[in-house]
Design a protein around this motif. Structure first.
Motif, PDB file in Angstrom:
ATOM      1  N   LYS A  67       4.339   6.796  -7.240  1.00  0.00           N
ATOM      2  CA  LYS A  67       5.627   6.851  -7.641  1.00  0.00           C
ATOM      3  C   LYS A  67       6.538   6.421  -8.661  1.00  0.00           C
ATOM      4  O   LYS A  67       6.337   5.390  -9.790  1.00  0.00           O
ATOM      5  CB  LYS A  67       5.888   4.975  -6.245  1.00  0.00           C
ATOM      6  CG  LYS A  67       4.822   5.407  -5.183  1.00  0.00           C
ATOM      7  CD  LYS A  67       5.826   6.337  -3.865  1.00  0.00           C
ATOM      8  CE  LYS A  67       4.876   6.720  -2.875  1.00  0.00           C
ATOM      9  NZ  LYS A  67       5.763   7.570  -1.410  1.00  0.00           N
TER      10      LYS A  67
ATOM     11  N   VAL B 257       2.593  -1.440  -0.927  1.00  0.00           N
ATOM     12  CA  VAL B 257       1.330  -0.444  -1.393  1.00  0.00           C
ATOM     13  C   VAL B 257       2.428   1.284  -1.279  1.00  0.00           C
ATOM     14  O   VAL B 257       2.493   1.487  -2.297  1.00  0.00           O
ATOM     15  CB  VAL B 257       0.163   0.063  -0.173  1.00  0.00           C
ATOM     16  CG1 VAL B 257      -0.495   1.241   0.241  1.00  0.00           C
ATOM     17  CG2 VAL B 257      -0.054  -1.150   0.097  1.00  0.00           C
ATOM     18  N   GLY B 258       3.457   1.230  -0.321  1.00  0.00           N
ATOM     19  CA  GLY B 258       4.147   2.217  -0.581  1.00  0.00           C
ATOM     20  C   GLY B 258       5.003   2.356  -2.134  1.00  0.00           C
ATOM     21  O   GLY B 258       5.133   4.045  -2.245  1.00  0.00           O
TER      22      GLY B 258
ATOM     23  N   LEU C 189      -3.645   0.162  -6.520  1.00  0.00           N
ATOM     24  CA  LEU C 189      -3.717   0.856  -5.355  1.00  0.00           C
ATOM     25  C   LEU C 189      -5.193   1.530  -3.956  1.00  0.00           C
ATOM     26  O   LEU C 189      -4.210   1.612  -2.995  1.00  0.00           O
ATOM     27  CB  LEU C 189      -2.464   2.401  -5.902  1.00  0.00           C
ATOM     28  CG  LEU C 189      -1.911   2.865  -4.502  1.00  0.00           C
ATOM     29  CD1 LEU C 189      -0.804   2.469  -3.762  1.00  0.00           C
ATOM     30  CD2 LEU C 189      -2.087   4.695  -4.730  1.00  0.00           C
TER      31      LEU C 189
ATOM     32  N   ARG D 204      -5.462   0.697  -0.367  1.00  0.00           N
ATOM     33  CA  ARG D 204      -5.624   2.027   0.581  1.00  0.00           C
ATOM     34  C   ARG D 204      -6.911   1.850   1.350  1.00  0.00           C
ATOM     35  O   ARG D 204      -7.323   2.073   2.514  1.00  0.00           O
ATOM     36  CB  ARG D 204      -5.745   2.731  -0.381  1.00  0.00           C
ATOM     37  CG  ARG D 204      -4.135   3.556  -0.748  1.00  0.00           C
ATOM     38  CD  ARG D 204      -3.879   4.712  -0.728  1.00  0.00           C
ATOM     39  NE  ARG D 204      -3.719   5.932   0.132  1.00  0.00           N
ATOM     40  CZ  ARG D 204      -3.144   6.386   1.549  1.00  0.00           C
ATOM     41  NH1 ARG D 204      -2.110   6.303   0.398  1.00  0.00           N
ATOM     42  NH2 ARG D 204      -3.762   7.578   1.747  1.00  0.00           N
TER      43      ARG D 204
ATOM     44  N   LEU E 233      -6.631  -1.135   4.084  1.00  0.00           N
ATOM     45  CA  LEU E 233      -6.413  -0.295   4.488  1.00  0.00           C
ATOM     46  C   LEU E 233      -6.904   0.793   5.493  1.00  0.00           C
ATOM     47  O   LEU E 233      -6.868   0.683   7.352  1.00  0.00           O
ATOM     48  CB  LEU E 233      -4.467   0.170   4.802  1.00  0.00           C
ATOM     49  CG  LEU E 233      -3.173  -0.692   4.114  1.00  0.00           C
ATOM     50  CD1 LEU E 233      -2.503  -0.276   3.158  1.00  0.00           C
ATOM     51  CD2 LEU E 233      -3.593  -1.475   5.425  1.00  0.00           C
TER      52      LEU E 233
ATOM     53  N   LEU F  31      -8.144   1.070  10.133  1.00  0.00           N
ATOM     54  CA  LEU F  31      -6.817   2.112  10.479  1.00  0.00           C
ATOM     55  C   LEU F  31      -7.981   3.548  10.771  1.00  0.00           C
ATOM     56  O   LEU F  31      -6.537   4.544  11.140  1.00  0.00           O
ATOM     57  CB  LEU F  31      -5.269   2.311   9.817  1.00  0.00           C
ATOM     58  CG  LEU F  31      -4.242   1.004   9.960  1.00  0.00           C
ATOM     59  CD1 LEU F  31      -3.646   0.831   8.764  1.00  0.00           C
ATOM     60  CD2 LEU F  31      -3.899   0.987  10.914  1.00  0.00           C
TER      61      LEU F  31
ATOM     62  N   ALA G 217       6.894  -0.846   6.370  1.00  0.00           N
ATOM     63  CA  ALA G 217       5.881   0.706   6.760  1.00  0.00           C
ATOM     64  C   ALA G 217       6.129   1.178   7.646  1.00  0.00           C
ATOM     65  O   ALA G 217       6.239   2.154   8.450  1.00  0.00           O
ATOM     66  CB  ALA G 217       4.550   1.180   5.897  1.00  0.00           C
TER      67      ALA G 217
ATOM     68  N   ALA H 249      10.912   7.638  15.646  1.00  0.00           N
ATOM     69  CA  ALA H 249       9.966   8.510  17.097  1.00  0.00           C
ATOM     70  C   ALA H 249      10.063   8.244  18.147  1.00  0.00           C
ATOM     71  O   ALA H 249      10.593   9.027  19.055  1.00  0.00           O
ATOM     72  CB  ALA H 249       8.513   8.060  16.006  1.00  0.00           C
TER      73      ALA H 249
ATOM     74  N   ILE I 294      11.223   9.986   8.419  1.00  0.00           N
ATOM     75  CA  ILE I 294      11.512   9.650   7.287  1.00  0.00           C
ATOM     76  C   ILE I 294      11.721  11.286   6.295  1.00  0.00           C
ATOM     77  O   ILE I 294      10.870  12.300   6.017  1.00  0.00           O
ATOM     78  CB  ILE I 294      10.018   8.908   6.165  1.00  0.00           C
ATOM     79  CG1 ILE I 294       9.974   8.107   6.096  1.00  0.00           C
ATOM     80  CG2 ILE I 294      10.466   9.103   4.558  1.00  0.00           C
ATOM     81  CD1 ILE I 294       8.719   7.546   5.964  1.00  0.00           C
TER      82      ILE I 294
ATOM     83  N   VAL J 278      10.726  12.533   1.360  1.00  0.00           N
ATOM     84  CA  VAL J 278       9.740  11.185   1.370  1.00  0.00           C
ATOM     85  C   VAL J 278       9.888  11.062  -0.654  1.00  0.00           C
ATOM     86  O   VAL J 278       9.391  12.193  -1.265  1.00  0.00           O
ATOM     87  CB  VAL J 278       8.283  12.089   1.460  1.00  0.00           C
ATOM     88  CG1 VAL J 278       7.085  11.000   0.710  1.00  0.00           C
ATOM     89  CG2 VAL J 278       8.157  11.805   3.078  1.00  0.00           C
TER      90      VAL J 278
ATOM     91  N   HIS K  60       7.443  10.887  -4.442  1.00  0.00           N
ATOM     92  CA  HIS K  60       6.929  10.210  -4.601  1.00  0.00           C
ATOM     93  C   HIS K  60       7.483  10.724  -7.041  1.00  0.00           C
ATOM     94  O   HIS K  60       8.142  10.549  -7.361  1.00  0.00           O
ATOM     95  CB  HIS K  60       5.905  11.688  -5.286  1.00  0.00           C
ATOM     96  CG  HIS K  60       5.004  11.596  -4.021  1.00  0.00           C
ATOM     97  ND1 HIS K  60       3.299  12.040  -3.889  1.00  0.00           N
ATOM     98  CD2 HIS K  60       4.985  11.161  -2.571  1.00  0.00           C
ATOM     99  CE1 HIS K  60       3.126  11.454  -2.887  1.00  0.00           C
ATOM    100  NE2 HIS K  60       4.146  11.168  -1.951  1.00  0.00           N
TER     101      HIS K  60
ATOM    102  N   TYR L  27       4.026  12.680   7.676  1.00  0.00           N
ATOM    103  CA  TYR L  27       3.298  11.477   6.823  1.00  0.00           C
ATOM    104  C   TYR L  27       2.661  11.550   5.363  1.00  0.00           C
ATOM    105  O   TYR L  27       1.742  10.575   5.325  1.00  0.00           O
ATOM    106  CB  TYR L  27       1.545  11.328   8.020  1.00  0.00           C
ATOM    107  CG  TYR L  27       1.807  11.181   9.100  1.00  0.00           C
ATOM    108  CD1 TYR L  27       2.271   9.594   9.725  1.00  0.00           C
ATOM    109  CD2 TYR L  27       1.675  11.885  10.047  1.00  0.00           C
ATOM    110  CE1 TYR L  27       2.699   9.632  11.193  1.00  0.00           C
ATOM    111  CE2 TYR L  27       1.748  11.603  11.687  1.00  0.00           C
ATOM    112  CZ  TYR L  27       2.409  10.143  11.867  1.00  0.00           C
ATOM    113  OH  TYR L  27       2.148   9.580  13.083  1.00  0.00           O
TER     114      TYR L  27
ATOM    115  N   ARG M 213      -2.316  11.593  -1.945  1.00  0.00           N
ATOM    116  CA  ARG M 213      -3.144  10.508  -2.437  1.00  0.00           C
ATOM    117  C   ARG M 213      -2.529   9.458  -1.621  1.00  0.00           C
ATOM    118  O   ARG M 213      -2.489   8.211  -1.944  1.00  0.00           O
ATOM    119  CB  ARG M 213      -3.487  10.628  -3.477  1.00  0.00           C
ATOM    120  CG  ARG M 213      -4.561  11.400  -4.012  1.00  0.00           C
ATOM    121  CD  ARG M 213      -5.178  10.898  -5.657  1.00  0.00           C
ATOM    122  NE  ARG M 213      -6.463  12.020  -5.554  1.00  0.00           N
ATOM    123  CZ  ARG M 213      -6.899  11.231  -7.104  1.00  0.00           C
ATOM    124  NH1 ARG M 213      -6.529  10.768  -7.627  1.00  0.00           N
ATOM    125  NH2 ARG M 213      -7.660  12.691  -7.287  1.00  0.00           N
ATOM    126  N   ARG M 214      -0.949   9.717  -1.514  1.00  0.00           N
ATOM    127  CA  ARG M 214      -0.177   9.153  -0.683  1.00  0.00           C
ATOM    128  C   ARG M 214      -0.361   8.544   0.617  1.00  0.00           C
ATOM    129  O   ARG M 214       0.205   8.321   0.974  1.00  0.00           O
ATOM    130  CB  ARG M 214       1.260   8.575  -1.218  1.00  0.00           C
ATOM    131  CG  ARG M 214       1.404   9.386  -2.717  1.00  0.00           C
ATOM    132  CD  ARG M 214       0.069   7.585  -3.365  1.00  0.00           C
ATOM    133  NE  ARG M 214       0.629   6.283  -2.898  1.00  0.00           N
ATOM    134  CZ  ARG M 214       1.448   5.259  -3.764  1.00  0.00           C
ATOM    135  NH1 ARG M 214       1.922   5.762  -5.441  1.00  0.00           N
ATOM    136  NH2 ARG M 214       1.918   4.017  -3.338  1.00  0.00           N
TER     137      ARG M 214
END
Ligand code: HEM
Length: 479
Positions: A85, A100-101, A109, A113, A116, A120, A284, A292, A349, A352, A354, A414, A418-419
């Protein structure tokens, strides 16, 4: 002898368009962007002329916008050094670099992840969180029934409750949500490219500017950041320590934090990872799903024929004496096409972000190390080669048959590599329940005044999220 340096991707020689909440971008190129309001649309137009990659900003501080699915796959999916990022000194000043974002790619990181993902993944969504998803989606239908006039704020409130119940096991109180919203707002301001000089100094210089004392004349951003940082710390620490205390007393309700502490929170470092992963979820997860759901309500209201067909499918498959359940999802293919088309039409979004941790080359162009990369997801989802008549809302494009279904937008909205968004399965499950259940129970209708139908307009904001603007939408809406 060293090779001559390759050029940067073609640039438009214009400053970055500011994403300024509801206002129009402040800076625009001379001709093409006159009528276009959204930066992602402007970049898509430029890309049609100059190719998949477009450079903005200056050559010493370039921002590269990736506009095609092929280029984003080649770079952000296949080359792992594009999973970083950018450095956001303002976000650091807000204490948000542990979020995290915003984290650079590295060991911390990966561990965040992993924690999470444990909570999730698809299995956990279908078992551990099934009850929560069920009750929150029913609560939203009840809110619609109680007061259709307040649906816009009810959607946001329901999703905030979903995310906070998931994270800490209890509903947020008014104080928590208003503080969390304020922090999100401040972070949005801090991340606007071009707003704060400090974000655009080369890294070496910015570390000097960053540590100017807050009282120093001209260092207004520092004072502002100090307050924002204090609010963010409170928001992250207080609910986390509350769960920890409940856990030690043996009365912690089910939550991400409780489960993660039980599974892996043995050392102070692990605890800190869990605390900041939890603290990342409100920003996030709330506005993204809210965008949405509101997009779904807007588009379904504008397309009664789509609603009617989706309702027929539910009536045939599920019947009329119960609500659609998660296990019906695979038997409701048209509902799935509707959800895909909602994401395609207005990805939450659109750009995005990076960065690359190593210099690279692509299509003969040089992408310097640490370039700020923006993947233009909106452009990819409105590429006429992949989506015929992209301006049309047409769920049929995802039905099998003909040349086969169009690419599922959920492979783009989404994020990448890796992010990739760790919350996507939670979002997909909740969206299915809310869209299918809303169609099963309500008919969404625009108002008719003096015999004339007042359709809610397509009015999407310019910001980090392309949320549905409240104004005209709320006035003309009824069940
Ligand atoms: C429709 C709903 C959602 C959309 C469209 C969405 C989209 C995204 C996107 C585009 C990213 C950036 C990925 C990248 O940098 O390549 C992201 C990251 C993230 N999302 Fe989501 N998201 C949604 C819902 C959620 C939910 C419900 C949660 C959690 C409960 C969540 C948690 C996260 C986190 C923690 C990150 C940061 C991941 C990282 O940087 O490694 N998201 N999301």
């Amino acid at each position: 002898a060293s090779r001559p340096k390759r050029p940067l991707p073609p640039g438009m020689h214009v400053p970055v368009l500011r994403l300024d909440g509801d206002s129009r971008p402040r800076l625009g190129p001379p001709s093409t962007a006159k009528s276009a309001e959204h930066p992602w649309k402007v970049y898509a137009t430029w890309s049609n002329t100059v190719g998949p990659l477009v450079t903005l900003g200056t050559s010493s501080r370039p921002i590269v916008v990736i506009n095609t699915t092929e280029a984003v796959t080649d770079l952000l999916e296949k080359r792992s050094h594009f999973s970083c990022k950018p450095r956001w000194p303002m976000a650091e000043l807000l204490g948000r670099q542990k979020n995290v974002g915003f984290q650079y790619y590295g060991e911390r990181l990966k561990r965040s992840r992993r924690v999470l993902h444990n909570a999730l993944n698809t299995t956990a969504i279908g078992t551990t969180w099934k009850g929560l998803l069920n009750s929150q989606s029913v609560a939203l239908l009840q809110a619609f029934l109680r007061s259709p006039d307040t649906f816009y704020t009810d959607v946001g409130g329901n999703i905030e409750a979903l995310v906070v119940l998931f994270t800490y096991g209890k509903k947020p109180d008014a104080q928590y949500t208003s503080m969390a919203r304020e922090v999100m707002h401040q972070t949005g301001i801090a991340l606007q490219p071009g707003r704060w000089a400090v974000n655009f100094y080369p890294a070496r210089k910015s570390s000097v500017v960053m540590y100017v004392p807050a009282w120093f004349p001209g260092a207004g951003f520092q004072r502002w950041a100090q307050d924002a940082k204090a609010a963010f710390y409170r928001l992250t620490r207080e609910p986390f320590y509350h769960v920890k205390k409940e856990l030690s007393q043996g009365n912690a309700p089910l939550s991400f934090v409780r489960n993660a502490l039980e599974e892996s929170g043995q050392t102070p470092e692990e605890e800190d990872i869990i605390m900041s992963a939890a603290g990342s979820l409100f920003s996030a997860g709330t506005d993204t799903i809210t965008t949405a759901v509101l997009t779904a309500i807007l588009l379904l209201t504008r397309h009664p024929e789509v609603q009617a067909r989706a309702y027929e499918e539910i009536k045939t498959v599920v019947g009329t004496d119960r609500l659609p359940e998660m296990h019906d999802r695979a038997s409701l293919p048209y509902i799935d096409c509707v959800i895909q088309e909602i994401h395609r039409f207005n990805p939450a979004i659109p750009l995005v972000t990076h960065a690359n941790s190593e210099e690279d080359e692509y299509l003969g162009y040089r992408i310097p190390k640490k370039t700020w990369i923006m993947a233009n997801v909106w452009a990819m989802l409105h590429d006429a080669n992949d989506y015929h008549d992209p301006e049309e809302f047409n769920p049929d494009r995802f039905l099998p048959g003909g040349t086969g279904p169009a690419r599922d937008p959920r492979t783009l909205i989404y994020g990448f590599g890796r992010r990739l968004c760790p919350g996507m399965h939670l979002a997909n499950a909740y969206l299915f329940l809310v869209v299918a259940r809303t169609i099963a129970i309500f008919e969404l209708l625009p108002p008719i005044e003096d015999g004339i139908t007042k359709m809610p307009p397509l009015d999407f904001a310019v910001g980090l999220l392309s949320y549905v603007r409240k104004s005209a939408f709320v006035e003309c809406f009824r069940f």
